[in-house]
Design an enzyme around this catalytic site. Structure first.
Site, PDB file in Angstrom:
ATOM      1  N   SER A 125       8.075  93.962  86.710  1.00  0.00           N
ATOM      2  CA  SER A 125       9.130  94.376  87.161  1.00  0.00           C
ATOM      3  C   SER A 125       9.079  94.981  88.638  1.00  0.00           C
ATOM      4  O   SER A 125       8.604  95.670  89.092  1.00  0.00           O
ATOM      5  CB  SER A 125       9.645  95.193  85.943  1.00  0.00           C
ATOM      6  OG  SER A 125      10.630  96.104  86.456  1.00  0.00           O
ATOM      7  N   GLU A 127      10.836  97.825  88.710  1.00  0.00           N
ATOM      8  CA  GLU A 127      10.842  99.025  88.510  1.00  0.00           C
ATOM      9  C   GLU A 127       9.299  99.733  88.943  1.00  0.00           C
ATOM     10  O   GLU A 127       9.212 100.891  89.225  1.00  0.00           O
ATOM     11  CB  GLU A 127      10.884  99.161  86.920  1.00  0.00           C
ATOM     12  CG  GLU A 127      12.343  99.288  86.314  1.00  0.00           C
ATOM     13  CD  GLU A 127      13.240 100.614  87.078  1.00  0.00           C
ATOM     14  OE1 GLU A 127      12.872 101.690  86.779  1.00  0.00           O
ATOM     15  OE2 GLU A 127      14.178 100.245  87.539  1.00  0.00           O
ATOM     16  N   TYR A 149       8.308 103.524  81.783  1.00  0.00           N
ATOM     17  CA  TYR A 149       8.388 102.028  81.702  1.00  0.00           C
ATOM     18  C   TYR A 149       7.636 101.618  82.838  1.00  0.00           C
ATOM     19  O   TYR A 149       6.801 100.497  82.934  1.00  0.00           O
ATOM     20  CB  TYR A 149       9.789 101.512  81.582  1.00  0.00           C
ATOM     21  CG  TYR A 149      10.141 100.404  81.810  1.00  0.00           C
ATOM     22  CD1 TYR A 149       9.952  99.307  80.576  1.00  0.00           C
ATOM     23  CD2 TYR A 149      10.528  99.697  83.178  1.00  0.00           C
ATOM     24  CE1 TYR A 149      10.220  97.915  80.973  1.00  0.00           C
ATOM     25  CE2 TYR A 149      10.707  98.418  83.270  1.00  0.00           C
ATOM     26  CZ  TYR A 149      10.353  97.314  82.226  1.00  0.00           C
ATOM     27  OH  TYR A 149      10.832  96.114  82.422  1.00  0.00           O
TER      28      TYR A 149
HETATM   29  P1  NAP Z   1      14.908  92.212  75.969  1.00  0.00           P
HETATM   30  O1  NAP Z   1      16.149  91.313  76.030  1.00  0.00           O
HETATM   31  O2  NAP Z   1      14.770  93.562  75.872  1.00  0.00           O
HETATM   32  O3  NAP Z   1      13.731  91.467  75.099  1.00  0.00           O
HETATM   33  C1  NAP Z   1      12.461  92.302  74.949  1.00  0.00           C
HETATM   34  C2  NAP Z   1      11.832  91.441  73.715  1.00  0.00           C
HETATM   35  O4  NAP Z   1      10.752  91.811  73.479  1.00  0.00           O
HETATM   36  C3  NAP Z   1      12.756  91.141  72.543  1.00  0.00           C
HETATM   37  O5  NAP Z   1      12.480  89.683  71.982  1.00  0.00           O
HETATM   38  C4  NAP Z   1      11.925  92.064  71.680  1.00  0.00           C
HETATM   39  O6  NAP Z   1      11.896  91.744  70.077  1.00  0.00           O
HETATM   40  C5  NAP Z   1      10.294  92.184  72.063  1.00  0.00           C
HETATM   41  N1  NAP Z   1       9.665  92.936  71.655  1.00  0.00           N
HETATM   42  C6  NAP Z   1       9.496  94.360  71.768  1.00  0.00           C
HETATM   43  N2  NAP Z   1       8.520  94.854  71.251  1.00  0.00           N
HETATM   44  C7  NAP Z   1       7.825  93.743  70.743  1.00  0.00           C
HETATM   45  C8  NAP Z   1       6.528  93.911  70.069  1.00  0.00           C
HETATM   46  N3  NAP Z   1       5.947  95.054  69.856  1.00  0.00           N
HETATM   47  N4  NAP Z   1       6.133  92.759  69.771  1.00  0.00           N
HETATM   48  C9  NAP Z   1       6.598  91.716  69.746  1.00  0.00           C
HETATM   49  N5  NAP Z   1       8.043  91.480  70.518  1.00  0.00           N
HETATM   50  C10 NAP Z   1       8.427  92.768  70.865  1.00  0.00           C
HETATM   51  O7  NAP Z   1      14.368  92.069  77.614  1.00  0.00           O
HETATM   52  P2  NAP Z   1      14.545  91.017  78.637  1.00  0.00           P
HETATM   53  O8  NAP Z   1      15.494  91.448  79.527  1.00  0.00           O
HETATM   54  O9  NAP Z   1      14.576  89.650  78.112  1.00  0.00           O
HETATM   55  O10 NAP Z   1      12.956  91.105  79.509  1.00  0.00           O
HETATM   56  C11 NAP Z   1      12.006  90.090  79.378  1.00  0.00           C
HETATM   57  C12 NAP Z   1      10.745  90.765  80.103  1.00  0.00           C
HETATM   58  O11 NAP Z   1      10.808  90.969  81.274  1.00  0.00           O
HETATM   59  C13 NAP Z   1      10.411  92.224  79.487  1.00  0.00           C
HETATM   60  O12 NAP Z   1       8.976  92.416  79.463  1.00  0.00           O
HETATM   61  C14 NAP Z   1      11.103  93.315  80.737  1.00  0.00           C
HETATM   62  O13 NAP Z   1      10.470  94.385  80.542  1.00  0.00           O
HETATM   63  C15 NAP Z   1      10.883  92.329  81.831  1.00  0.00           C
HETATM   64  N6  NAP Z   1      11.617  92.216  82.927  1.00  0.00           N
HETATM   65  C16 NAP Z   1      13.083  92.311  82.686  1.00  0.00           C
HETATM   66  C17 NAP Z   1      14.010  92.325  83.829  1.00  0.00           C
HETATM   67  C18 NAP Z   1      15.567  92.143  83.521  1.00  0.00           C
HETATM   68  O14 NAP Z   1      16.142  92.455  84.472  1.00  0.00           O
HETATM   69  N7  NAP Z   1      15.954  91.513  82.514  1.00  0.00           N
HETATM   70  C19 NAP Z   1      13.437  92.507  85.135  1.00  0.00           C
HETATM   71  C20 NAP Z   1      11.995  92.804  85.280  1.00  0.00           C
HETATM   72  C21 NAP Z   1      11.083  92.602  84.058  1.00  0.00           C
HETATM   73  P3  NAP Z   1      13.084  92.245  69.055  1.00  0.00           P
HETATM   74  O15 NAP Z   1      14.160  91.218  69.333  1.00  0.00           O
HETATM   75  O16 NAP Z   1      12.460  92.211  68.031  1.00  0.00           O
HETATM   76  O17 NAP Z   1      13.519  93.669  69.545  1.00  0.00           O
HETATM   77  O1  G4F Z   2      20.884  98.455  83.885  1.00  0.00           O
HETATM   78  P1  G4F Z   2      19.883  99.592  83.990  1.00  0.00           P
HETATM   79  O2  G4F Z   2      19.616 100.260  82.589  1.00  0.00           O
HETATM   80  O3  G4F Z   2      18.437  98.654  84.382  1.00  0.00           O
HETATM   81  P2  G4F Z   2      17.239  99.340  85.172  1.00  0.00           P
HETATM   82  O4  G4F Z   2      16.843 100.767  84.924  1.00  0.00           O
HETATM   83  O5  G4F Z   2      17.199  98.986  86.513  1.00  0.00           O
HETATM   84  O6  G4F Z   2      16.069  98.254  84.195  1.00  0.00           O
HETATM   85  C1  G4F Z   2      16.336  96.981  84.255  1.00  0.00           C
HETATM   86  O7  G4F Z   2      15.761  96.061  85.267  1.00  0.00           O
HETATM   87  C2  G4F Z   2      14.375  96.346  85.792  1.00  0.00           C
HETATM   88  C3  G4F Z   2      14.192  95.442  86.845  1.00  0.00           C
HETATM   89  O8  G4F Z   2      14.270  96.554  87.865  1.00  0.00           O
HETATM   90  C4  G4F Z   2      13.557  95.875  84.118  1.00  0.00           C
HETATM   91  F1  G4F Z   2      12.382  95.855  84.520  1.00  0.00           F
HETATM   92  C5  G4F Z   2      14.144  96.832  83.074  1.00  0.00           C
HETATM   93  O9  G4F Z   2      13.348  96.129  81.753  1.00  0.00           O
HETATM   94  C6  G4F Z   2      15.591  96.566  82.787  1.00  0.00           C
HETATM   95  O10 G4F Z   2      16.080  95.109  82.474  1.00  0.00           O
HETATM   96  O11 G4F Z   2      20.100 100.520  85.198  1.00  0.00           O
HETATM   97  C7  G4F Z   2      20.429 100.073  86.298  1.00  0.00           C
HETATM   98  C8  G4F Z   2      21.168 101.249  87.148  1.00  0.00           C
HETATM   99  C9  G4F Z   2      20.108 102.594  86.940  1.00  0.00           C
HETATM  100  O12 G4F Z   2      19.912 103.036  88.525  1.00  0.00           O
HETATM  101  C10 G4F Z   2      20.899 103.458  86.245  1.00  0.00           C
HETATM  102  O13 G4F Z   2      20.771 104.994  86.605  1.00  0.00           O
HETATM  103  O14 G4F Z   2      22.295 101.672  86.746  1.00  0.00           O
HETATM  104  C11 G4F Z   2      22.213 103.114  86.694  1.00  0.00           C
HETATM  105  N1  G4F Z   2      23.203 103.320  85.672  1.00  0.00           N
HETATM  106  C12 G4F Z   2      24.320 104.141  85.925  1.00  0.00           C
HETATM  107  N2  G4F Z   2      25.155 104.329  84.881  1.00  0.00           N
HETATM  108  C13 G4F Z   2      23.107 103.033  84.244  1.00  0.00           C
HETATM  109  C14 G4F Z   2      24.605 103.856  83.903  1.00  0.00           C
HETATM  110  N3  G4F Z   2      22.450 102.614  83.460  1.00  0.00           N
HETATM  111  C15 G4F Z   2      22.595 102.380  82.060  1.00  0.00           C
HETATM  112  N4  G4F Z   2      21.957 101.815  81.503  1.00  0.00           N
HETATM  113  N5  G4F Z   2      23.668 103.051  81.631  1.00  0.00           N
HETATM  114  C16 G4F Z   2      24.671 103.856  82.388  1.00  0.00           C
HETATM  115  O15 G4F Z   2      25.611 104.144  81.903  1.00  0.00           O
END
Ligand code: NAP
Ligand code: G4F
Length: 324
Positions: A125, A127, A149
């Site tokens: 990520s 992050e 995280y």
């Molecule tokens: P998400 O919607 O939160 O999905 C997370 C998945 O992980 C869900 O299917 C959840 O299952 C499963 N999970 C959590 N804990 C587990 C465990 N102990 N054993 C088995 N499964 C488990 O996340 P996403 O947005 O699809 O992201 C996918 C991956 O990419 C994550 O690793 C996230 O950290 C990473 N990532 C995401 C972003 C982004 O912007 N979306 C960016 C960079 C990296 P349940 O349905 O049971 O909760």
């Molecule tokens: O949407 P966010 O919660 O995503 P964040 O923290 O960037 O994390 C997501 O992206 C990561 C990749 O960079 C993944 F690795 C991670 O698993 C996840 O998918 O927040 C985005 C930004 C933050 O700076 C937060 O402070 O939005 C700002 N924000 C402002 N108001 C808020 C809010 N975020 C959330 N969730 N809720 C608010 O009300």
């Protein structure tokens, strides 16, 4: 040629569902690992449930991972499962470390022991860049995570690199910047905004409470980003790639576009609320996707304004259907 098999951990999540659809289109047999819960939550995969195989396993349980690999013999493993919500990682730092950090070692150990020819993708990520050390961020930018995280993801990244170098595994780490869609969890800021915009437009809500409006993210469309995951595991050299749009926008800009799309002014509805501020913030993420574009030919297809509109439109449609 026999059908290729891929295992996806986290198939019930946003990315898991898009990746499963993509792999099915490529002709794969898709095996999705889900953890046991008292009620099933297959909302994101119910439309493809008959086309995939769902198996129970947990990143906390080493033997379940070994057994799945032994039983299904996938050639590719995509490790997407994680505790992925940043604010929860301050409330549950140990659990976040168990899933998001040590979980990666558990599955890598299973791969190494059962079949070291498996190609492995780790969901790293942006992050990890946290308090950014350079702008834009590339594969060479040093990490400075700002949340439990982010720290856990740095561990997951380096253990993937380490297993590639120690055991010659075909292991890749995709350093993905934020990617969103109508399937995004409602607690993430983009979907929180578009859902509230749709509710306000339909007269079902009055305002929207948000935290830091100045924070900037490099936002793309999840459907584009899962294609990059697959490209990393196709023949070539295992490596690490930044996947990003190369643009950055503030939370405020996201609000402006989303409210504009339904003819409303964001300033009249958005309330800044300290409850949504974070103990430490990642202020300015912007990725440089040059390597993934040059080496793997990846390009995004959905622009930032298209993404915002797609999410608002999807929320309006769902709420109207629910109301009907
Ligand atoms: P998400 O919607 O939160 O999905 C997370 C998945 O992980 C869900 O299917 C959840 O299952 C499963 N999970 C959590 N804990 C587990 C465990 N102990 N054993 C088995 N499964 C488990 O996340 P996403 O947005 O699809 O992201 C996918 C991956 O990419 C994550 O690793 C996230 O950290 C990473 N990532 C995401 C972003 C982004 O912007 N979306 C960016 C960079 C990296 P349940 O349905 O049971 O909760
Ligand atoms: O949407 P966010 O919660 O995503 P964040 O923290 O960037 O994390 C997501 O992206 C990561 C990749 O960079 C993944 F690795 C991670 O698993 C996840 O998918 O927040 C985005 C930004 C933050 O700076 C937060 O402070 O939005 C700002 N924000 C402002 N108001 C808020 C809010 N975020 C959330 N969730 N809720 C608010 O009300």
């Amino acid at each position: 040629m026999s059908q290729k098999r891929a295992l996806i951990t986290g198939i019930t999540g946003q990315d898991g569902s898009y990746l499963a659809e993509f792999l099915l289109q490529q002709g794969y047999k898709v095996i999705g690992m889900v953890r046991r819960t008292s009620t099933v939550n297959f909302d994101r995969i119910k439309h493809i449930q008959d086309d995939i195989e769902v198996v129970q396993g947990d990143l906390l349980d080493q033997s379940s991972l070994i057994e799945i690999l032994r039983d299904y013999r996938p050639q590719e493993v995509y490790n997407l499962a994680a505790q992925s919500f940043v604010p929860t990682s301050w409330k549950q730092p140990v659990l976040t470390g168990e899933f998001t950090a040590l979980g990666v070692t558990r599955i890598l150990e299973a791969v190494r022991n059962v079949d070291p020819t498996i190609r492995f993708y780790q969901a790293s990520s942006s992050e990890m860049f946290g308090k950014v050390q350079e702008v834009p961020q590339t594969e060479k930018t040093p990490f400075y995570p700002r949340s439990p995280y982010g720290v856990a993801k740095v561990y997951g990244h380096w253990i993937t690199v380490n297993y590639r170098e120690s055991y010659n595994l075909y292991a890749c780490s995709g350093i993905l910047f934020n990617h969103e869609s109508p399937r995004r969890g409602l607690e993430f800021v983009t979907h929180k905004i578009t859902h509230a915009v749709a509710k306000i437009k339909l007269g079902q809500a009055k305002d929207l409470h948000l935290g830091n409006l100045d924070s900037k993210r490099d936002w793309g469309y999840a459907g584009d980003y899962v294609r990059a995951m697959w490209l990393m595991l196709q023949p070539g050299q295992p490596d690490d790639y930044v996947v990003a749009s190369g643009e950055t926008h503030s939370v405020r800009e996201f609000c402006e576009l989303a409210f504009d799309h339904v003819g409303l002014k964001w300033e009249q509805y958005v309330v800044q609320d300290p409850a949504f501020m974070r103990p430490a913030e990642v202020d300015h993420l912007i990725g440089n996707p040059a390597k993934v574009s040059q080496v793997l030919g990846w390009k995004p297809s959905v622009s930032f304004p298209q993404l915002v509109q797609m999410m608002v439109d999807a929320d309006l449609e769902t709420l109207k259907k629910d109301g009907a």
